[in-house]
Design a protein around this motif. Structure first.
Motif, short mmCIF file in Angstrom:
data_model
loop_
_atom_site.label_atom_id
_atom_site.label_comp_id
_atom_site.label_asym_id
_atom_site.label_seq_id
_atom_site.Cartn_x
_atom_site.Cartn_y
_atom_site.Cartn_z
N LEU A 1 -6.06 6.22 -8.71
CA LEU A 1 -6.63 5.06 -9.40
C LEU A 1 -5.81 3.79 -9.13
N LEU A 2 -4.54 3.95 -8.78
CA LEU A 2 -3.69 2.79 -8.52
C LEU A 2 -4.12 2.00 -7.30
N ARG A 3 -4.85 2.58 -6.41
CA ARG A 3 -5.28 1.83 -5.22
C ARG A 3 -6.24 0.71 -5.59
N PRO B 1 -2.68 -4.77 -5.08
CA PRO B 1 -3.22 -5.44 -3.89
C PRO B 1 -2.70 -4.86 -2.59
N MET B 2 -1.58 -4.16 -2.63
CA MET B 2 -1.01 -3.61 -1.41
C MET B 2 -1.75 -2.37 -0.92
N ALA B 3 -2.69 -1.88 -1.69
CA ALA B 3 -3.49 -0.73 -1.26
C ALA B 3 -4.94 -1.11 -1.03
N TRP B 4 -5.27 -2.37 -1.14
CA TRP B 4 -6.66 -2.79 -0.99
C TRP B 4 -7.17 -2.63 0.43
N GLN B 5 -6.27 -2.56 1.41
CA GLN B 5 -6.75 -2.37 2.78
C GLN B 5 -7.41 -1.01 2.92
N ARG B 6 -7.02 -0.05 2.08
CA ARG B 6 -7.68 1.26 2.14
C ARG B 6 -9.09 1.19 1.57
N LEU B 7 -9.30 0.31 0.62
CA LEU B 7 -10.62 0.16 0.03
C LEU B 7 -11.55 -0.64 0.93
N THR B 8 -11.05 -1.72 1.48
CA THR B 8 -11.91 -2.61 2.26
C THR B 8 -12.10 -2.16 3.69
N GLN B 9 -11.15 -1.43 4.24
CA GLN B 9 -11.18 -0.98 5.63
C GLN B 9 -11.58 -2.13 6.55
N PRO B 10 -10.73 -3.15 6.66
CA PRO B 10 -11.14 -4.38 7.35
C PRO B 10 -11.50 -4.20 8.82
N GLY C 1 3.90 -4.60 -8.12
CA GLY C 1 2.92 -4.25 -7.10
C GLY C 1 3.48 -3.26 -6.09
N ILE C 2 4.74 -3.45 -5.70
CA ILE C 2 5.37 -2.52 -4.76
C ILE C 2 5.54 -1.16 -5.41
N ALA C 3 5.95 -1.14 -6.68
CA ALA C 3 6.12 0.14 -7.38
C ALA C 3 4.78 0.88 -7.50
N MET C 4 3.71 0.15 -7.80
CA MET C 4 2.41 0.80 -7.90
C MET C 4 1.93 1.30 -6.54
N ALA C 5 2.23 0.55 -5.48
CA ALA C 5 1.85 1.00 -4.14
C ALA C 5 2.61 2.26 -3.76
N ILE C 6 3.88 2.32 -4.13
CA ILE C 6 4.67 3.53 -3.84
C ILE C 6 4.11 4.72 -4.61
N LEU C 7 3.80 4.52 -5.90
CA LEU C 7 3.22 5.62 -6.69
C LEU C 7 1.87 6.04 -6.13
N ASN C 8 1.08 5.09 -5.68
CA ASN C 8 -0.21 5.41 -5.07
C ASN C 8 0.00 6.24 -3.80
N ASN C 9 0.98 5.88 -2.98
CA ASN C 9 1.24 6.62 -1.75
C ASN C 9 1.76 8.02 -2.05
N PHE C 10 2.59 8.16 -3.09
CA PHE C 10 3.06 9.50 -3.45
C PHE C 10 1.92 10.36 -3.96
N GLY C 11 0.91 9.75 -4.52
CA GLY C 11 -0.26 10.50 -5.00
C GLY C 11 -1.27 10.79 -3.91
N GLY C 12 -0.96 10.47 -2.68
CA GLY C 12 -1.86 10.74 -1.58
C GLY C 12 -2.65 9.54 -1.13
N GLY C 13 -2.52 8.43 -1.81
CA GLY C 13 -3.20 7.21 -1.40
C GLY C 13 -4.59 7.04 -1.98
N ASP C 14 -5.10 8.05 -2.67
CA ASP C 14 -6.45 7.97 -3.22
C ASP C 14 -6.43 8.08 -4.74
#
Length: 185
Positions: free
Chosen positions: A19-21, A25-34, A4-17
């Motif tokens: 498919l890995l987000r 689960p570590m990128a779900w806050q970007r989807l839900t915008q709590p 999960g940490i590795a996928m979050a890091i790859l998602n962040n390197f890709g700009g955060g937007d």
């Protein structure tokens, strides 16, 4: 956890937007915008993905052949030895190897992080990444060294938490195995 940490890091390197987000689960806050949009409905797909392994686990649990192994289970001695004189002694005996392994891994992580941290905080790419981690302008007040130390403490706390969870699950697994032997015998 590590995946999960590795996928979050790859998602962040890709700009955060990327498919890995949707997967980590570590990128779900970007989807839900709590605290901004409250888009909790974006996580409904998790329910759909969770149903599949639940159904598979139920089908497999109904077909298990408990106690039908090739080798018979051996019963232990009726009295405990002196190595099991207290609950702490039993816990140490059961978890000694995994505790030492996690301890060595955590100490190695701390040593490597301490060795590379002075060079990383001074390089342009890493300092830019750290300063943009939580927005703009805040890292000037705190300092990149404190940000780097905070991230390292966070990761160390994850190591400790994962060890604690595996230790508890290990005990639970042993208890279930013991109960199944007692009902079979």
């Amino acid at each position: 956890m590590g995946l999960g940490i590795a996928m979050a890091i790859l998602n962040n390197f890709g700009g955060g937007d990327t498919l890995l987000r949707w997967i980590t689960p570590m990128a779900w806050q970007r989807l839900t915008q709590p605290f901004a949009g409250n888009h909790g409905w974006n996580l409904l797909y998790c329910v759909a993905f969770a149903i599949v392994p639940i159904v598979i686990a139920y089908v497999l649990s109904a077909r298990r052949d408990l106690g039908a192994g090739v080798l018979l289970a051996r019963n232990g001695p009726p009295e405990a030895t002196l190595h099991f004189s207290s609950p702490l002694a039993l816990a140490w005996r059961l978890h000694k190897r995994s505790f030492i392994g996690w301890l060595v891994g955590t100490v190695l992580y701390i040593a490597v992080f301490a060795a590379i941290s002075p060079g990383l905080s001074n390089t342009g790419g890493m300092s830019d990444w750290l300063s943009n981690l939580g927005g703009t302008g805040w890292s000037d007040e705190v300092g990149l060294g404190h940000v780097f130390i905070s991230i390292s403490f966070y990761l160390i706390s994850l190591f400790v938490a994962v060890y604690a969870m595996t230790a508890v699950l290990h005990l639970k697994k042993r208890r279930k195995r013991r109960q199944s032997r007692n009902t079979d015998g």
